[in-house]
Design a protein around this motif. Structure first.
Motif, PDB file in Angstrom:
ATOM      1  N   SER A 124      26.516  50.744  47.790  1.00 25.00           N
ATOM      2  CA  SER A 124      27.750  50.127  47.298  1.00 25.00           C
ATOM      3  C   SER A 124      27.444  48.746  46.733  1.00 25.00           C
ATOM      4  N   VAL A 125      28.158  48.386  45.667  1.00 20.20           N
ATOM      5  CA  VAL A 125      27.968  47.090  45.020  1.00 20.20           C
ATOM      6  C   VAL A 125      29.328  46.421  44.884  1.00 20.20           C
ATOM      7  N   ASP A 127      31.428  42.730  43.449  1.00 17.45           N
ATOM      8  CA  ASP A 127      31.294  41.646  42.469  1.00 17.45           C
ATOM      9  C   ASP A 127      31.579  40.289  43.107  1.00 17.45           C
ATOM     10  N   THR A 128      31.664  39.228  42.286  1.00 12.13           N
ATOM     11  CA  THR A 128      31.852  37.869  42.789  1.00 12.13           C
ATOM     12  C   THR A 128      33.266  37.599  43.302  1.00 12.13           C
ATOM     13  N   ALA A 129      34.130  38.606  43.245  1.00 15.19           N
ATOM     14  CA  ALA A 129      35.455  38.520  43.862  1.00 15.19           C
ATOM     15  C   ALA A 129      35.523  39.429  45.090  1.00 15.19           C
ATOM     16  N   GLY A 130      34.395  40.026  45.468  1.00 18.43           N
ATOM     17  CA  GLY A 130      34.361  40.921  46.618  1.00 18.43           C
ATOM     18  C   GLY A 130      34.987  42.283  46.345  1.00 18.43           C
ATOM     19  N   ARG A 131      35.137  42.618  45.059  1.00 14.85           N
ATOM     20  CA  ARG A 131      35.706  43.924  44.691  1.00 14.85           C
ATOM     21  C   ARG A 131      34.587  44.953  44.584  1.00 14.85           C
ATOM     22  N   VAL A 132      34.846  46.153  45.088  1.00 18.86           N
ATOM     23  CA  VAL A 132      33.840  47.212  45.009  1.00 18.86           C
ATOM     24  C   VAL A 132      33.726  47.670  43.561  1.00 18.86           C
ATOM     25  N   ARG A 133      32.494  47.716  43.078  1.00 16.07           N
ATOM     26  CA  ARG A 133      32.247  48.121  41.696  1.00 16.07           C
ATOM     27  C   ARG A 133      31.474  49.430  41.603  1.00 16.07           C
ATOM     28  N   ARG A 134      30.754  49.762  42.668  1.00 16.68           N
ATOM     29  CA  ARG A 134      30.038  51.036  42.691  1.00 16.68           C
ATOM     30  C   ARG A 134      30.193  51.645  44.077  1.00 16.68           C
ATOM     31  N   ARG A 135      30.523  52.921  44.092  1.00 17.08           N
ATOM     32  CA  ARG A 135      30.749  53.660  45.335  1.00 17.08           C
ATOM     33  C   ARG A 135      29.440  53.870  46.077  1.00 17.08           C
ATOM     34  N   PRO A 136      29.529  54.257  47.328  1.00 24.74           N
ATOM     35  CA  PRO A 136      30.554  55.036  47.991  1.00 24.74           C
ATOM     36  C   PRO A 136      31.656  54.237  48.695  1.00 24.74           C
ATOM     37  N   ALA A 137      31.584  52.921  48.728  1.00 23.28           N
ATOM     38  CA  ALA A 137      32.651  52.153  49.381  1.00 23.28           C
ATOM     39  C   ALA A 137      33.991  52.477  48.713  1.00 23.28           C
ATOM     40  N   PRO A 138      35.023  52.750  49.512  1.00 25.36           N
ATOM     41  CA  PRO A 138      36.302  53.156  48.934  1.00 25.36           C
ATOM     42  C   PRO A 138      37.213  51.996  48.537  1.00 25.36           C
ATOM     43  N   ARG A 139      36.945  50.796  49.079  1.00 31.07           N
ATOM     44  CA  ARG A 139      37.839  49.672  48.782  1.00 31.07           C
ATOM     45  C   ARG A 139      37.065  48.356  48.805  1.00 31.07           C
ATOM     46  N   ASN A 140      37.740  47.321  48.341  1.00 31.21           N
ATOM     47  CA  ASN A 140      37.164  45.980  48.270  1.00 31.21           C
ATOM     48  C   ASN A 140      36.851  45.442  49.659  1.00 31.21           C
ATOM     49  N   LEU A 141      35.967  44.428  49.698  1.00 29.47           N
ATOM     50  CA  LEU A 141      35.746  43.719  50.957  1.00 29.47           C
ATOM     51  C   LEU A 141      37.079  43.120  51.391  1.00 29.47           C
ATOM     52  N   ASP A 142      37.367  43.192  52.672  1.00 27.39           N
ATOM     53  CA  ASP A 142      38.647  42.708  53.183  1.00 27.39           C
ATOM     54  C   ASP A 142      38.723  41.185  53.128  1.00 27.39           C
ATOM     55  N   VAL A 143      39.895  40.680  52.794  1.00 27.01           N
ATOM     56  CA  VAL A 143      40.164  39.243  52.805  1.00 27.01           C
ATOM     57  C   VAL A 143      40.893  38.939  54.108  1.00 27.01           C
ATOM     58  N   PRO A 144      40.292  38.111  54.982  1.00 31.87           N
ATOM     59  CA  PRO A 144      40.962  37.804  56.244  1.00 31.87           C
ATOM     60  C   PRO A 144      42.096  36.803  55.999  1.00 31.87           C
TER      61      PRO A 144
END
Length: 157
Positions: A124-125, A127-144
């Motif tokens: 999984s990859v 970006d600089t906003a923590g958004r998933v750009r390549r799978r297999p991750a299904p969603r962005n990194l969580d913002v606490p």
């Protein structure tokens, strides 16, 4: 009188369901950001999970904003919806696929083609906003949940 008596008798049981004091103490953490330089990334711990704090460069911010409308976003979100202050990105550093810790905090570590974070376990990859750009991750990194304090610190939780 019966209702009052029942409430008094049940109160200790109901109160025992509240979180313990040691759990409440861990529910938030203050991080001093005064020594973090532009372009630097640090890791803090919150609720036994790593939190990635990145003081983004103007180039990183511009790149994240330029990708806001990209139809290839797996979990569409704008950069502005993921930050409170443009230069600070704060995300939980746990891959949303299987809970691995992505690489990218160290400048020498692989960050993937979007210069964010790379999870070596399954590729999984982010970006600089923590958004998933390549799978297999299904969603962005969580913002606490977080807030900036007047003394140059951030409170997470």
């Amino acid at each position: 009188m019966a209702a009052v008596g029942t409430a008094v008798a049940l109160w200790p049981f109901i109160d025992s369901m509240n979180p313990a004091a040691d759990v409440l103490a861990l529910s938030s953490v203050d991080i001093d950001l005064s020594s973090v330089e532009v372009g630097q990334r640090i890791t803090a711990m919150w609720r036994s999970r790593p939190v990635f704090i990145a003081r983004r460069t103007q180039e990183e911010i511009a790149r994240a904003r330029a990708d806001d409308g990209d139809p290839g976003l797996i979990d569409p979100a704008t950069d502005a919806s993921r930050v409170i202050q443009d230069e600070w990105l704060i995300v939980v550093g746990v891959c949303t696929h299987l809970g691995c810790i992505p690489l990218g905090q160290d400048p020498a570590a692989p960050r993937g083609e979007w210069d964010g974070w790379f999870c070596p376990c399954h590729g999984s990859v982010y970006d600089t906003a923590g958004r998933v750009r390549r799978r297999p991750a299904p969603r962005n990194l969580d913002v606490p949940p977080y807030e900036f304090l007047d003394n140059g610190a951030v409170r997470i939780g």
